[in-house]
Design an enzyme around this catalytic site. Structure first.
Site, PDB file in Angstrom:
ATOM      1  N   HIS A 304     -63.160 -25.353  -2.418  1.00 34.55           N
ATOM      2  CA  HIS A 304     -62.826 -25.380  -3.842  1.00 34.55           C
ATOM      3  C   HIS A 304     -63.809 -24.519  -4.601  1.00 34.55           C
ATOM      4  CE1 HIS A 304     -61.806 -26.904  -7.815  1.00 34.55           C
ATOM      5  NE2 HIS A 304     -60.688 -27.296  -7.262  1.00 34.55           N
ATOM      6  N   ASP A 361     -55.334 -31.168  -2.109  1.00 33.39           N
ATOM      7  CA  ASP A 361     -54.114 -30.822  -1.372  1.00 33.39           C
ATOM      8  C   ASP A 361     -54.130 -31.247   0.095  1.00 33.39           C
ATOM      9  OD1 ASP A 361     -52.667 -29.573  -3.453  1.00 33.39           O
ATOM     10  OD2 ASP A 361     -54.032 -27.888  -3.361  1.00 33.39           O
TER      11      ASP A 361
HETATM   12  N1  CMC Z   1     -61.100 -22.047   5.188  1.00 33.47           N
HETATM   13  C1  CMC Z   1     -61.990 -21.190   5.732  1.00 33.47           C
HETATM   14  N2  CMC Z   1     -62.958 -20.559   5.049  1.00 33.47           N
HETATM   15  C2  CMC Z   1     -63.011 -20.795   3.727  1.00 33.47           C
HETATM   16  C3  CMC Z   1     -62.124 -21.664   3.099  1.00 33.47           C
HETATM   17  C4  CMC Z   1     -61.144 -22.308   3.868  1.00 33.47           C
HETATM   18  N3  CMC Z   1     -60.266 -23.159   3.313  1.00 33.47           N
HETATM   19  N4  CMC Z   1     -62.416 -21.712   1.779  1.00 33.47           N
HETATM   20  C5  CMC Z   1     -63.448 -20.888   1.598  1.00 33.47           C
HETATM   21  N5  CMC Z   1     -63.813 -20.332   2.786  1.00 33.47           N
HETATM   22  C6  CMC Z   1     -64.947 -19.418   3.032  1.00 33.47           C
HETATM   23  C7  CMC Z   1     -64.621 -18.003   2.585  1.00 33.47           C
HETATM   24  O1  CMC Z   1     -64.041 -17.246   3.632  1.00 33.47           O
HETATM   25  C8  CMC Z   1     -65.979 -17.512   2.182  1.00 33.47           C
HETATM   26  O2  CMC Z   1     -66.704 -17.215   3.358  1.00 33.47           O
HETATM   27  P1  CMC Z   1     -67.782 -15.999   3.379  1.00 33.47           P
HETATM   28  O3  CMC Z   1     -68.849 -16.422   2.416  1.00 33.47           O
HETATM   29  O4  CMC Z   1     -68.210 -15.920   4.792  1.00 33.47           O
HETATM   30  O5  CMC Z   1     -67.025 -14.783   2.919  1.00 33.47           O
HETATM   31  C9  CMC Z   1     -66.649 -18.733   1.562  1.00 33.47           C
HETATM   32  O6  CMC Z   1     -66.027 -19.861   2.202  1.00 33.47           O
HETATM   33  C10 CMC Z   1     -66.453 -18.852   0.045  1.00 33.47           C
HETATM   34  O7  CMC Z   1     -65.068 -18.772  -0.215  1.00 33.47           O
HETATM   35  P2  CMC Z   1     -64.416 -18.070  -1.479  1.00 33.47           P
HETATM   36  O8  CMC Z   1     -63.044 -17.587  -1.131  1.00 33.47           O
HETATM   37  O9  CMC Z   1     -65.381 -17.075  -2.050  1.00 33.47           O
HETATM   38  O10 CMC Z   1     -64.348 -19.284  -2.467  1.00 33.47           O
HETATM   39  P3  CMC Z   1     -63.490 -19.336  -3.771  1.00 33.47           P
HETATM   40  O11 CMC Z   1     -64.198 -20.230  -4.695  1.00 33.47           O
HETATM   41  O12 CMC Z   1     -63.168 -17.965  -4.257  1.00 33.47           O
HETATM   42  O13 CMC Z   1     -62.096 -19.974  -3.269  1.00 33.47           O
HETATM   43  C11 CMC Z   1     -60.418 -21.515  -2.680  1.00 33.47           C
HETATM   44  C12 CMC Z   1     -61.741 -21.297  -3.441  1.00 33.47           C
HETATM   45  C13 CMC Z   1     -59.860 -22.867  -3.070  1.00 33.47           C
HETATM   46  C14 CMC Z   1     -59.408 -20.435  -3.109  1.00 33.47           C
HETATM   47  C15 CMC Z   1     -60.709 -21.433  -1.158  1.00 33.47           C
HETATM   48  O14 CMC Z   1     -61.624 -22.435  -0.780  1.00 33.47           O
HETATM   49  C16 CMC Z   1     -59.424 -21.524  -0.330  1.00 33.47           C
HETATM   50  O15 CMC Z   1     -58.757 -20.516  -0.115  1.00 33.47           O
HETATM   51  N6  CMC Z   1     -59.060 -22.777   0.151  1.00 33.47           N
HETATM   52  C17 CMC Z   1     -57.828 -22.933   0.887  1.00 33.47           C
HETATM   53  C18 CMC Z   1     -56.662 -23.027  -0.081  1.00 33.47           C
HETATM   54  C19 CMC Z   1     -56.634 -24.354  -0.812  1.00 33.47           C
HETATM   55  O16 CMC Z   1     -56.779 -25.417  -0.219  1.00 33.47           O
HETATM   56  N7  CMC Z   1     -56.406 -24.283  -2.137  1.00 33.47           N
HETATM   57  C20 CMC Z   1     -56.311 -25.475  -2.984  1.00 33.47           C
HETATM   58  C21 CMC Z   1     -57.474 -25.597  -3.929  1.00 33.47           C
HETATM   59  S1  CMC Z   1     -57.559 -27.241  -4.699  1.00 33.47           S
HETATM   60  C22 CMC Z   1     -56.123 -27.351  -5.621  1.00 33.47           C
HETATM   61  C23 CMC Z   1     -56.191 -26.552  -6.847  1.00 33.47           C
HETATM   62  O17 CMC Z   1     -56.780 -27.021  -7.822  1.00 33.47           O
HETATM   63  O18 CMC Z   1     -55.641 -25.442  -6.845  1.00 33.47           O
END
Ligand code: CMC
Length: 427
Positions: A304, A361
């Site tokens: 998140h 989720d």
């Molecule tokens: N699985 C694997 N790696 C992950 C995941 C995941 N679910 N989430 C983040 N990471 C890794 C990402 O690859 C990155 O790694 P590195 O630093 O090596 O590049 C690191 O963790 C930070 O991730 P980020 O993408 O920079 O984080 P963000 O804050 O931009 O993204 C997120 C947040 C929710 C989009 C992401 O965690 C994600 O894609 N999760 C899976 C989709 C999901 O479950 N979404 C629902 C969110 S909650 C409901 C809502 O309110 O929308």
């Protein structure tokens, strides 16, 4: 603690105010930065940008805290109803008995959609995603309530209309998709019971309302009701800031929610769990794929932008899945897969180091499935739940005397000025 900060840019000092919120959050107010220095800030994905001040929802991602208007999410999930929580979010206080009665009355008596709108559903391909129908139908409400186009109109009636009709639209869309006759709303039923009946009643067999399922739906919707400035809420505010109507603004929010990185994750989680099931429970391979960046695979329902701790909503949902499924007599092997996956991920250094925990989720889909909501309706359910939050955020913005149109800046990295070359001279 200081309430100003000093920046030195090109040898010139500039003092900027620091704004402090009621929970002690601090922000550097950069409103004057460009005028005084010519610089803008650059913050891709708004990771570090406060787009607004707001008194609706407080979220502490480090501690895993979520409160609506000061009330802990745990207490609201246990003791409130979705309708009462909607009132709280939109109007800022728990309603008195008389206020709740009027609000519920308005929701009951604005549940129908114009008969002409019913025909819109016939124009959609039956295999079309229900989120496409929801966004289009909500946007179309602007055409039926043209006074909503005046930004100074009385908001309250449109708010009640939208909150009520969206549930009718969602259920009609589902019926259209599966080729069953639509079921009109019934005024004697509560908000959630009414929705379940419109979804599941068929002429041959009226839907029997199970209070356990109604309670579960109330909790699910309450948990999704607001989450401060996320992708869809910021979209609602941005569209609304141009004085587009409430219906147009919310329709845009529905589209933003649809993506699998946001509300669409609940549907994606089920696909992921089924894939692991089909692989015979090959968690090791799945985790290797997730960690291999070339794969573009994510553990859906984990991670998140704000929570760097267990999402409090996921905690409630996990307990709910553990207790509700057995009570409903549902034995879903996907729940065991989810539990195993969570346990493995929470022990894995990749997830520990990045502070990736289950989000709302991860377990919600399993509960929706247990109460017979079809998978492609999961994101629609998220949208139904998020409706009062979007409305509350839109209303807060519209009533703000300092409201301005949202318009970010950029740093241009394209070509510098060059002369047009006629087509004959281009190689
Ligand atoms: N699985 C694997 N790696 C992950 C995941 C995941 N679910 N989430 C983040 N990471 C890794 C990402 O690859 C990155 O790694 P590195 O630093 O090596 O590049 C690191 O963790 C930070 O991730 P980020 O993408 O920079 O984080 P963000 O804050 O931009 O993204 C997120 C947040 C929710 C989009 C992401 O965690 C994600 O894609 N999760 C899976 C989709 C999901 O479950 N979404 C629902 C969110 S909650 C409901 C809502 O309110 O929308």
């Amino acid at each position: 603690m200081s309430n100003t900060a000093t920046l030195i840019i090109d040898g010139k000092e500039i003092t900027l105010p620091i704004t402090t919120g009621s929970e002690g959050e601090r922000a550097l107010d950069i409103a004057r930065l460009r005028d005084e220095t010519g610089l803008v800030t650059l913050d891709s994905g708004y990771k570090n940008t406060g787009a607004t001040i707001s008194a609706i929802t407080f979220l502490d991602g480090e501690q895993g805290v979520l409160r609506y208007r000061g009330y802990p999410i745990e207490q609201l999930a246990e003791r409130s109803t979705f309708v009462e929580t909607s009132y709280l979010l939109i109007y800022g206080k728990l309603p008195s008995p008389a206020e709740l009665k009027t609000f519920s009355h308005n929701l009951t008596y604005h549940s129908m959609i114009h008969e002409d709108m019913r025909h819109f559903f016939d124009g959609f391909p039956s295999a079309g995603h229900p989120m496409a129908m929801l966004a289009s139908m909500v946007g179309s409400l602007s055409a039926y309530y043209p006074d909503s186009l005046d930004p100074n109109h009385d908001h309250d009636m449109h708010i009640a209309r939208l909150l009520s009709k969206v549930r009718t639209i969602a259920a009609f869309g589902y019926k259209r998709r599966i080729g069953q006759p639509i079921v009109y709303p019934k005024n004697s039923l509560s908000y959630c019971a009414n929705f379940l009946r419109m979804m599941f009643s068929v002429p041959a067999e009226p839907y029997e309302i199970d209070p356990e399922v109604v309670k579960a739906l109330n909790i699910l919707l309450i948990l999704h009701a607001d989450h401060e400035q996320n992708c869809s809420t910021s979209t609602v505010r941005l569209v609304g800031s141009s004085n587009a109507s409430l219906y147009a603004s919310i329709s845009a929010g529905i589209c933003a929610l649809w993506g699998p990185l946001h509300g669409g994750a609940n549907q994606a989680v089920m696909g992921m769990l089924r894939e692991i099931q089909a692989s015979g429970g090959n968690y090791k391979q799945f985790m290797a794929d997730v960690k291999d960046k070339k794969n573009n695979t994510r553990l859906m329902g984990f991670g998140h932008r704000v929570y760097k701790n267990y999402d409090p909503r996921a905690k409630i949902l996990k307990q709910m899945a553990d207790s509700l499924l057995p009570r409903l007599g549902v034995d879903d092997p996907l729940l065991d897969i989810a539990r195993n996956l969570e346990e493995i991920a929470l022990r894995d250094p990749y997830f520990v180091e990045r502070k990736l925990y289950p989000n709302v989720d991860f377990y919600s889909g399993l509960i929706y499935k247990a109460i017979k909501i079809p998978e492609d309706m999961f994101t629609v359910m998220f949208a139904l739940g998020r409706m009062p939050g979007w409305i509350a955020q839109w209303r807060e913005m519209m009533l703000d005397p300092k409201k301005v149109i949202g318009r970010p800046r950029q740093i241009y990295t394209g070509e510098t000025a060059r002369d047009y070359v006629s087509i004959e001279k281009r190689g």
